[in-house]
Design a protein around this motif. Structure first.
Motif, mmCIF file in Angstrom:
data_model
loop_
_atom_site.group_PDB
_atom_site.id
_atom_site.type_symbol
_atom_site.label_atom_id
_atom_site.label_comp_id
_atom_site.label_asym_id
_atom_site.label_seq_id
_atom_site.Cartn_x
_atom_site.Cartn_y
_atom_site.Cartn_z
ATOM 1 N N THR A 127 12.912 -8.623 37.447
ATOM 2 C CA THR A 127 14.253 -8.823 37.996
ATOM 3 C C THR A 127 15.277 -8.765 36.860
ATOM 4 O OG1 THR A 127 14.259 -11.224 37.725
ATOM 5 C CG2 THR A 127 13.353 -10.355 39.808
ATOM 6 N N GLU A 128 16.512 -8.499 37.216
ATOM 7 C CA GLU A 128 17.574 -8.464 36.208
ATOM 8 C C GLU A 128 17.720 -9.834 35.537
ATOM 9 O OE1 GLU A 128 22.362 -7.613 35.925
ATOM 10 O OE2 GLU A 128 21.217 -6.574 37.480
ATOM 11 N N ARG A 129 17.572 -10.876 36.321
ATOM 12 C CA ARG A 129 17.677 -12.234 35.771
ATOM 13 C C ARG A 129 16.586 -12.486 34.732
ATOM 14 N NH1 ARG A 129 15.564 -17.151 37.866
ATOM 15 N NH2 ARG A 129 16.634 -18.910 36.954
ATOM 16 N N GLN A 130 15.356 -12.089 35.042
ATOM 17 C CA GLN A 130 14.251 -12.240 34.084
ATOM 18 C C GLN A 130 14.509 -11.388 32.840
ATOM 19 O OE1 GLN A 130 12.197 -14.939 35.024
ATOM 20 N NE2 GLN A 130 10.355 -13.690 35.118
ATOM 21 N N ALA A 131 15.036 -10.176 33.057
ATOM 22 C CA ALA A 131 15.280 -9.247 31.953
ATOM 23 C C ALA A 131 16.342 -9.778 30.990
ATOM 24 C CB ALA A 131 15.709 -7.884 32.501
ATOM 25 N N LYS A 132 17.261 -10.581 31.506
ATOM 26 C CA LYS A 132 18.339 -11.121 30.668
ATOM 27 C C LYS A 132 17.961 -12.446 30.000
ATOM 28 C CE LYS A 132 22.235 -8.968 33.046
ATOM 29 N NZ LYS A 132 23.440 -9.228 33.868
ATOM 30 N N ASN A 133 16.748 -12.923 30.226
ATOM 31 C CA ASN A 133 16.295 -14.171 29.620
ATOM 32 C C ASN A 133 16.244 -13.993 28.096
ATOM 33 O OD1 ASN A 133 15.017 -16.502 28.783
ATOM 34 N ND2 ASN A 133 13.214 -16.244 30.095
ATOM 35 N N PRO A 134 17.003 -14.767 27.334
ATOM 36 C CA PRO A 134 16.986 -14.626 25.877
ATOM 37 C C PRO A 134 15.591 -14.792 25.276
ATOM 38 C CG PRO A 134 18.762 -16.099 26.559
ATOM 39 C CD PRO A 134 17.947 -15.795 27.783
ATOM 40 N N ALA A 135 14.737 -15.552 25.944
ATOM 41 C CA ALA A 135 13.376 -15.749 25.441
ATOM 42 C C ALA A 135 12.600 -14.437 25.408
ATOM 43 C CB ALA A 135 12.641 -16.769 26.308
ATOM 44 N N LEU A 136 12.898 -13.513 26.318
ATOM 45 C CA LEU A 136 12.185 -12.230 26.353
ATOM 46 C C LEU A 136 12.439 -11.437 25.077
ATOM 47 C CD1 LEU A 136 10.366 -10.362 28.057
ATOM 48 C CD2 LEU A 136 12.459 -9.370 28.995
ATOM 49 N N ALA A 137 13.686 -11.362 24.653
ATOM 50 C CA ALA A 137 14.025 -10.645 23.423
ATOM 51 C C ALA A 137 13.380 -11.321 22.220
ATOM 52 C CB ALA A 137 15.535 -10.575 23.244
ATOM 53 N N ALA A 138 13.360 -12.640 22.206
ATOM 54 C CA ALA A 138 12.762 -13.378 21.088
ATOM 55 C C ALA A 138 11.262 -13.131 21.001
ATOM 56 C CB ALA A 138 13.059 -14.870 21.231
ATOM 57 N N VAL A 139 10.577 -13.132 22.144
ATOM 58 C CA VAL A 139 9.127 -12.897 22.150
ATOM 59 C C VAL A 139 8.827 -11.450 21.748
ATOM 60 C CG1 VAL A 139 7.069 -12.817 23.619
ATOM 61 C CG2 VAL A 139 8.617 -14.760 23.739
ATOM 62 N N LYS A 140 9.653 -10.510 22.175
ATOM 63 C CA LYS A 140 9.482 -9.112 21.769
ATOM 64 C C LYS A 140 9.584 -8.996 20.246
ATOM 65 C CE LYS A 140 11.848 -4.737 21.634
ATOM 66 N NZ LYS A 140 12.427 -4.824 20.301
ATOM 67 N N LEU A 141 10.595 -9.631 19.655
ATOM 68 C CA LEU A 141 10.755 -9.588 18.196
ATOM 69 C C LEU A 141 9.566 -10.224 17.490
ATOM 70 C CD1 LEU A 141 14.554 -10.411 17.789
ATOM 71 C CD2 LEU A 141 13.418 -8.236 17.340
ATOM 72 N N LEU A 142 9.088 -11.335 18.010
ATOM 73 C CA LEU A 142 7.922 -11.996 17.435
ATOM 74 C C LEU A 142 6.710 -11.074 17.486
ATOM 75 C CD1 LEU A 142 6.620 -14.581 16.289
ATOM 76 C CD2 LEU A 142 6.181 -15.275 18.641
ATOM 77 N N LEU A 143 6.505 -10.433 18.616
ATOM 78 C CA LEU A 143 5.376 -9.530 18.774
ATOM 79 C C LEU A 143 5.479 -8.348 17.799
ATOM 80 C CD1 LEU A 143 2.797 -9.156 20.388
ATOM 81 C CD2 LEU A 143 4.106 -7.914 22.102
ATOM 82 N N GLU A 144 6.679 -7.843 17.601
ATOM 83 C CA GLU A 144 6.870 -6.734 16.653
ATOM 84 C C GLU A 144 6.461 -7.120 15.237
ATOM 85 O OE1 GLU A 144 10.499 -4.080 18.487
ATOM 86 O OE2 GLU A 144 11.011 -5.915 17.430
ATOM 87 N N THR A 145 6.620 -8.397 14.889
ATOM 88 C CA THR A 145 6.267 -8.821 13.528
ATOM 89 C C THR A 145 4.763 -8.981 13.335
ATOM 90 O OG1 THR A 145 6.463 -11.189 13.986
ATOM 91 C CG2 THR A 145 8.460 -10.048 13.245
ATOM 92 N N VAL A 146 4.022 -9.171 14.415
ATOM 93 C CA VAL A 146 2.579 -9.401 14.263
ATOM 94 C C VAL A 146 1.717 -8.207 14.647
ATOM 95 C CG1 VAL A 146 2.775 -11.899 14.520
ATOM 96 C CG2 VAL A 146 2.324 -10.510 16.536
ATOM 97 N N VAL A 147 2.283 -7.231 15.320
ATOM 98 C CA VAL A 147 1.511 -6.044 15.710
ATOM 99 C C VAL A 147 1.832 -4.930 14.725
ATOM 100 C CG1 VAL A 147 1.122 -4.288 17.489
ATOM 101 C CG2 VAL A 147 1.444 -6.673 18.133
ATOM 102 N N PRO A 148 0.819 -4.417 14.019
ATOM 103 C CA PRO A 148 1.077 -3.356 13.042
ATOM 104 C C PRO A 148 1.608 -2.104 13.725
ATOM 105 C CG PRO A 148 -1.278 -3.876 13.172
ATOM 106 C CD PRO A 148 -0.570 -4.792 14.106
ATOM 107 N N THR A 149 2.384 -1.336 12.988
ATOM 108 C CA THR A 149 2.929 -0.103 13.530
ATOM 109 C C THR A 149 1.907 1.023 13.501
ATOM 110 O OG1 THR A 149 3.878 0.439 11.405
ATOM 111 C CG2 THR A 149 5.317 -0.649 12.985
#
Length: 134
Positions: free
Chosen positions: A105-127
């Protein structure tokens, strides 16, 4: 049944800690079901899907993943824990025009926690996978 259940728009949004915990647990299950290279490819694909949502929260096509999408199927959907990881990010499984999809949902997509978890995941998953040692 078009779109995710309306209840998702009424439920409290998960906190960053709750979302991190849910995604971490799902990714552990996903990782256990694949090789290292398969895990990295799948996790990077999840980051791409979630990144599209975070960057375009008001555009429905970026909040939707077709389960029949060949890239999704080969890297995520065909593996144990793959769909569960996407659900942990906040996607809901539903049917649109007779096709199985994951939609946020748009509401879920705008959750600031989603962006934070994405950034966290980017730091731990190798490219890229580690270089082979001679």
């Amino acid at each position: 049944v078009p779109g995710p259940p309306a209840a998702l728009d009424l439920a409290p949004l998960p906190t960053q800690d709750q979302l991190t915990s849910a995604v971490s647990n799902a990714l552990m299950q996903f990782k256990a079901a694949c090789s290292y290279d398969e895990f990295v490819a799948g996790a990077r694909t999840m980051i791409t899907f979630v990144g599209n949502v975070v960057s375009n929260p008001t555009i429905p096509k970026f909040r939707t993943v077709r389960l029949a999408n060949p890239t999704f199927q080969s890297r995520i959907g065909s593996r144990t824990g793959g769909v569960e990881a996407m659900l942990a990010f906040g996607f809901a499984q539903c049917v649109e025009n007779g096709e199985q999809i994951l939609e946020m949902t748009e509401r879920q997509a705008k959750n600031p926690a989603l962006a934070a978890v994405k950034l966290l995941l980017e730091t731990v998953v190798p490219t890229a996978p580690p270089a082979a040692t001679p």
